[in-house]
Motif scaffolding. Structure first.
Motif, mmCIF file in Angstrom:
data_model
loop_
_atom_site.group_PDB
_atom_site.id
_atom_site.type_symbol
_atom_site.label_atom_id
_atom_site.label_comp_id
_atom_site.label_asym_id
_atom_site.label_seq_id
_atom_site.Cartn_x
_atom_site.Cartn_y
_atom_site.Cartn_z
ATOM 1 N N ARG A 89 0.823 -1.210 0.000
ATOM 2 C CA ARG A 89 0.000 0.000 0.000
ATOM 3 C C ARG A 89 0.860 1.264 0.000
ATOM 4 O O ARG A 89 1.907 1.327 0.644
ATOM 5 C CB ARG A 89 -0.894 0.024 1.240
ATOM 6 C CG ARG A 89 -1.918 -1.101 1.283
ATOM 7 C CD ARG A 89 -2.856 -0.894 2.454
ATOM 8 N NE ARG A 89 -3.852 -1.945 2.515
ATOM 9 C CZ ARG A 89 -3.796 -2.967 3.335
ATOM 10 N NH1 ARG A 89 -2.792 -3.083 4.168
ATOM 11 N NH2 ARG A 89 -4.751 -3.880 3.341
ATOM 12 N N ASN A 112 -1.912 -0.945 -6.507
ATOM 13 C CA ASN A 112 -1.739 -1.034 -5.050
ATOM 14 C C ASN A 112 -1.910 0.292 -4.323
ATOM 15 O O ASN A 112 -1.307 0.506 -3.272
ATOM 16 C CB ASN A 112 -0.370 -1.640 -4.704
ATOM 17 C CG ASN A 112 -0.249 -3.079 -5.162
ATOM 18 O OD1 ASN A 112 -1.245 -3.768 -5.314
ATOM 19 N ND2 ASN A 112 0.972 -3.530 -5.400
ATOM 20 N N MET A 114 -4.361 1.831 -2.076
ATOM 21 C CA MET A 114 -5.524 1.312 -1.357
ATOM 22 C C MET A 114 -6.107 2.301 -0.347
ATOM 23 O O MET A 114 -7.021 1.965 0.390
ATOM 24 C CB MET A 114 -5.147 0.005 -0.649
ATOM 25 C CG MET A 114 -4.742 -1.104 -1.602
ATOM 26 S SD MET A 114 -5.967 -1.379 -2.922
ATOM 27 C CE MET A 114 -7.374 -1.881 -1.966
ATOM 28 N N ARG A 140 -5.224 -4.098 -8.726
ATOM 29 C CA ARG A 140 -4.855 -4.819 -7.505
ATOM 30 C C ARG A 140 -4.919 -6.318 -7.807
ATOM 31 O O ARG A 140 -5.728 -6.769 -8.620
ATOM 32 C CB ARG A 140 -5.842 -4.468 -6.396
ATOM 33 C CG ARG A 140 -5.553 -5.087 -5.024
ATOM 34 C CD ARG A 140 -4.439 -4.393 -4.337
ATOM 35 N NE ARG A 140 -4.464 -4.573 -2.874
ATOM 36 C CZ ARG A 140 -3.490 -4.200 -2.068
ATOM 37 N NH1 ARG A 140 -2.403 -3.615 -2.559
ATOM 38 N NH2 ARG A 140 -3.565 -4.379 -0.757
ATOM 39 N N LYS A 147 -12.024 -8.721 0.842
ATOM 40 C CA LYS A 147 -12.094 -8.822 2.303
ATOM 41 C C LYS A 147 -12.706 -10.163 2.712
ATOM 42 O O LYS A 147 -12.254 -10.803 3.648
ATOM 43 C CB LYS A 147 -12.927 -7.671 2.887
ATOM 44 C CG LYS A 147 -12.322 -6.289 2.677
ATOM 45 C CD LYS A 147 -11.058 -6.084 3.488
ATOM 46 C CE LYS A 147 -10.576 -4.640 3.401
ATOM 47 N NZ LYS A 147 -9.322 -4.416 4.177
ATOM 48 N N TYR A 179 -13.084 0.291 -2.991
ATOM 49 C CA TYR A 179 -11.799 0.968 -2.799
ATOM 50 C C TYR A 179 -11.257 1.550 -4.105
ATOM 51 O O TYR A 179 -10.112 2.004 -4.149
ATOM 52 C CB TYR A 179 -10.787 -0.006 -2.200
ATOM 53 C CG TYR A 179 -10.994 -0.236 -0.725
ATOM 54 C CD1 TYR A 179 -10.135 0.324 0.220
ATOM 55 C CD2 TYR A 179 -12.060 -0.979 -0.253
ATOM 56 C CE1 TYR A 179 -10.324 0.126 1.577
ATOM 57 C CE2 TYR A 179 -12.271 -1.184 1.089
ATOM 58 C CZ TYR A 179 -11.397 -0.626 2.005
ATOM 59 O OH TYR A 179 -11.597 -0.812 3.358
ATOM 60 N N ASP A 456 -5.630 -8.070 1.106
ATOM 61 C CA ASP A 456 -6.638 -7.289 1.813
ATOM 62 C C ASP A 456 -7.440 -8.104 2.819
ATOM 63 O O ASP A 456 -8.282 -7.562 3.521
ATOM 64 C CB ASP A 456 -7.578 -6.632 0.799
ATOM 65 C CG ASP A 456 -6.800 -5.747 -0.162
ATOM 66 O OD1 ASP A 456 -6.328 -4.686 0.267
ATOM 67 O OD2 ASP A 456 -6.628 -6.142 -1.339
#
Length: 782
Positions: A89, A112, A114, A140, A147, A179, A456
């Motif tokens: 990140r 990347n 984030m 990404r 998640k 995101y 993530d």
């Protein structure tokens, strides 16, 4: 019109040009009237029809690409080919250098990033302050969840359920797009025949047909029904191609694949991705037949664009353009930029040879400006299809992340991924009121159960097996970790673990490997249980004699030759993701009947690798009735090869568990296989009918598999090839009559001249529960 195309009115610039263009066309027709004396009314009708068809054929996306290209400077064009970012990140504040690069149009994509505020600010600068307002694509590695983490792709392949895979990809896209991530570097479609390779965890397995069905499912799931939907995340078919065939299962290595093998085995999943509408491809790290794939014109231009008609764009892998120097294919970065651009890499990930040298190469005449224009057009085309010019900003769906519906679907995927490999004395499902010792380093490993490549995922969201088992079985569970992590060599907890086993009716041993032991650059020469796991299992068996159920959580098949006799049941649970605990518990107690099937052959030992079901027959095919084992050879035997076949003296010729294999808590039987004809021509279809019965006392799901064998060809053919499969649910004692249809496309192959052909001859169709099925019918193609 392509999906995601704009429906706005044409700008005045294009209206004027269209009128001029049509007037010229009309002028040509008038000249022909004067020469050929075409009747006036016929001319007018033809003119009107021509004008209408011309207007309808104009694609608004291509018009917008033309408009942008006419305004862009050389620096801005080169900027679109640049993907910038870091390996993790972006932290701290946004640098002014990065913001200025975006402001000047020198970046096409970012990887990347984030931080939502950073995403919003950088996109605002691109849209409002860059010369032509071209939006960025934020990318990404969203491989098997964002998640809400789903099973690793090899585990998802074990579901043999493309619809479920599609749903998981859709959930990943919905969560990641919150995101600002609108581009994922997935699916990985590398056919893998070597479980030593760390990235087999990301693979769909060893079979091109299963991989192709999953390929299309991933693309549909990530991209959704409409590319302009703000939750659509464009997919990237990687690694094109042959990465899974790298020597010795080592990353970044050499692959040697002759062209007919390439076309018959390694290319089909990628072609299926194109058919499904995938928008991007990624060139791999490996070299193929002496040429690194990031500089391989044959693959990126001839096959991908000319043969398959792909019109999205190709991105390099991380630094793979400049790594062609280390391969020995390029002299320096300038040479690497030239060869990658010439081959067809449109966007360079992280390395900066394009930024540094494309203008110089064009100025010197080494690289044609038209090649750069083609690269940039492909990138702009995808951005327009995504609707980024109309809606460049992310849509916040934070409330959907880790939602109940997402977790429920992740649990279903985890449950269907598990493969029951062994179940002596019907130890599973667990019996009521059994006293159970839970031992092993993976029973409470919330991070490791998520698996490789989950940037993530959060271990705090994981539901672990021990927590779920304790919640479900309460006081009947006694937990001793035994080893603190998978590589642990300490015996400090052995005595406690053995005591817990002695006080119990049964041992659940949660073994395997940490997530970090699989994935990119994590190949293993020895793929047995690491650390002191094998020793602990043997000690428990020796000192207690209690039955042991081994639950394996790993990113690859694990060699079990040292402990196969010490464990009484084996459940392959891969790295199952966020909901591993509840899914494993429900399978162990019998709420869910396991239905997973192996997407890869399971070797007895490392010495058997590579081992795969769709191998060739050889001149002396191995057979059980003629197998000569190492212990069968008399002492002082005369040196001779006669009577021996193609096998290993010590490990035979079959895997421990074949491709497609998996047990159930019930029993399935196949019978009555019939086919619609014994002889047919290439235009006719073959109907295959059979009966499937659930003869047990439990409802279950069988993965029905159909294989074809082509006995003779202009090149030798595999002993079996998967051509159809279907998950069939049957209640206890239920019977169904099933039918598959085989047509020309199922029987064709690429010959030595790389022509797709169907050759006459003898074929067999096999139906059963794994690749070793013997129930068959023969037929001829005239």
């Amino acid at each position: 019109m392509l999906e995601g195309g704009s429906s706005k009115e044409l700008p005045p610039f294009y209206v004027i040009n269209l009128m001029v263009y049509l007037m010229l066309k009309v002028g040509v027709l008038i000249k022909q009237i004067m020469i050929m004396r075409i009747p006036l009314l016929l001319f007018l009708a033809a003119s009107l029809s021509y004008c209408t068809s011309e207007q309808q054929s104009i694609d608004p996306i291509e018009q917008k690409v033309d408009e942008l290209m006419s305004k862009m400077t050389l620096v801005e064009k080169i900027g679109q080919t640049a993907q910038r970012g870091t390996s993790s990140r972006v932290k701290g504040e946004l640098s002014e250098d990065l913001k200025n690069a975006v402001r000047e149009g020198r970046i096409g994509s970012l990887i990347n990033v984030m931080n939502k505020e950073f995403v919003d600010e950088l996109q605002r600068i691109a849209v409002e302050e860059s010369p032509n307002g071209i939006p960025l694509i934020f990318a990404r590695d969203v491989i098997h969840g964002f998640k809400t983490i789903f099973p690793i792709p090899l585990g998802q392949a074990a579901t043999w359920n493309p619809a479920l895979v599609e749903e998981g990809a859709r959930i990943a896209a919905v969560e990641a797009s919150t995101y600002g991530v609108r581009w994922t570097f997935a699916p990985m479609l590398d056919i893998a025949r070597d479980p030593r390779w760390g990235r087999i965890a990301e693979s769909p397995g060893e079979d091109p047909y299963l991989a192709s069905e999953l390929s299309a499912a991933y693309v549909r799931g990530f991209q959704g029904n409409n590319l302009t939907d703000p939750t659509s995340m464009i997919a990237c078919a990687k690694h094109f191609v042959g990465y899974g065939a790298a020597e010795g299962g080592r990353d970044y290595n050499t692959a040697v694949i002759h062209e007919s093998l390439l076309r018959n085995i390694y290319l089909p999943p990628f072609e299926k991705a194109v058919d499904a509408g995938v928008q991007t491809f990624m060139s791999g790290f490996n070299e193929l037949n002496g040429v690194p794939v990031s500089g391989n014109q044959f693959l990126l231009d001839q096959v991908l664009r000319q043969e398959w008609g792909f019109d999205g764009f190709v991105v390099s892998d991380w630094n793979s353009v400049t790594e062609m120097i280390a391969h020995g294919y390029c002299v320096d970065e300038k040479d690497a930029a030239f060869k990658a651009a010439r081959a067809g890499v449109d966007m360079e990930m992280t390395s900066q040879s394009y930024d540094n040298y494309l203008q110089e190469l064009i100025d010197e005449g080494q690289l044609d400006i038209q090649q750069l224009d083609r690269m940039v057009r492909a990138i702009l085309r995808v951005k327009l299809r995504m609707g980024l010019f109309d809606q460049p900003y992310r849509v916040d769906n934070e409330e959907l992340i880790l939602s109940e519906s997402h977790l429920k679907k992740a649990k279903t995927a985890a449950a269907q991924s598990m493969v029951l490999l062994k179940n002596e004395k019907k130890l599973l499902p667990l019996k009521p009121k059994q006293k159970i010792a839970v031992i092993g380093p993976m029973a409470n490993a919330p991070l490791d159960q998520l698996g490789t490549w989950i940037f993530d995922g959060d271990k705090d969201d994981s539901m672990t097996p021990i927590a779920s088992l304790q919640e479900r079985l309460g006081a009947n569970i006694q937990y001793v970790q035994g080893l603190t992590y998978s590589r642990d060599q300490s015996k400090a907890q052995f005595a406690r673990a053995i005591k817990a086993a002695q006080q119990s009716d049964l041992v659940l041993f949660f073994g395997g490997e940490e997530a970090i032991l699989s994935g990119e650059a994590h190949s293993r020469a020895h793929i047995n249980l690491p650390g002191a796991q094998e020793e602990l299992i043997k000690e428990i068996k020796k000192k207690t004699g209690k039955p042991i159920v081994l639950i394996i959580q790993a990113g690859r098949p694990i060699v079990l030759e040292n402990i196969i006799g010490d464990v009484d049941a084996i459940l392959m649970a891969w790295h199952l993701g966020t909901m591993a605990g509840p899914a494993i518990t429900e399978v162990l107690v019998g709420d869910i009947n396991p239905s997973g099937r192996l997407p890869i052959s399971w070797p007895k030992s490392v010495g058997q690798i590579p081992i795969y079901y769709n191998h060739k027959n050889t001149g002396r095919p191995a057979r059980a009735e003629s197998f000569v084992g190492i212990e069968d050879i008399p002492i002082g035997a005369w040196q001779s090869s006669l009577g021996n076949d193609s096998h290993y003296l010590d490990d035979g010729f079959e895997p421990l568990y074949p491709f497609g294999y998996g047990l159930s808590y019930t029993r399935f039987e196949y019978a009555g296989l019939t086919i619609s004809a014994d002889t047919l021509n290439e235009r006719e279809e073959l109907k295959v009918n059979f009966e499937l019965s659930n003869t047990g006392e439990t409802d279950g799901v069988e993965v029905v598999q159909l294989y074809i064998r082509d006995y003779f060809g202009s090149i030798t053919r595999p002993i079996k090839e998967l051509k159809k499969f279907e998950r069939i649910s049957l209640k206890a004692k239920e019977k169904k009559t099933l039918e598959f249809t085989i047509d020309k496309s199922d029987l064709q192959f690429y010959n030595a001249n790389n022509e797709l052909v169907l050759e006459s001859g003898l074929f067999s169709v096999f139906v059963g529960g794994d690749a070793q099925t013997t129930m068959k019918q023969d037929f001829w193609i005239e």
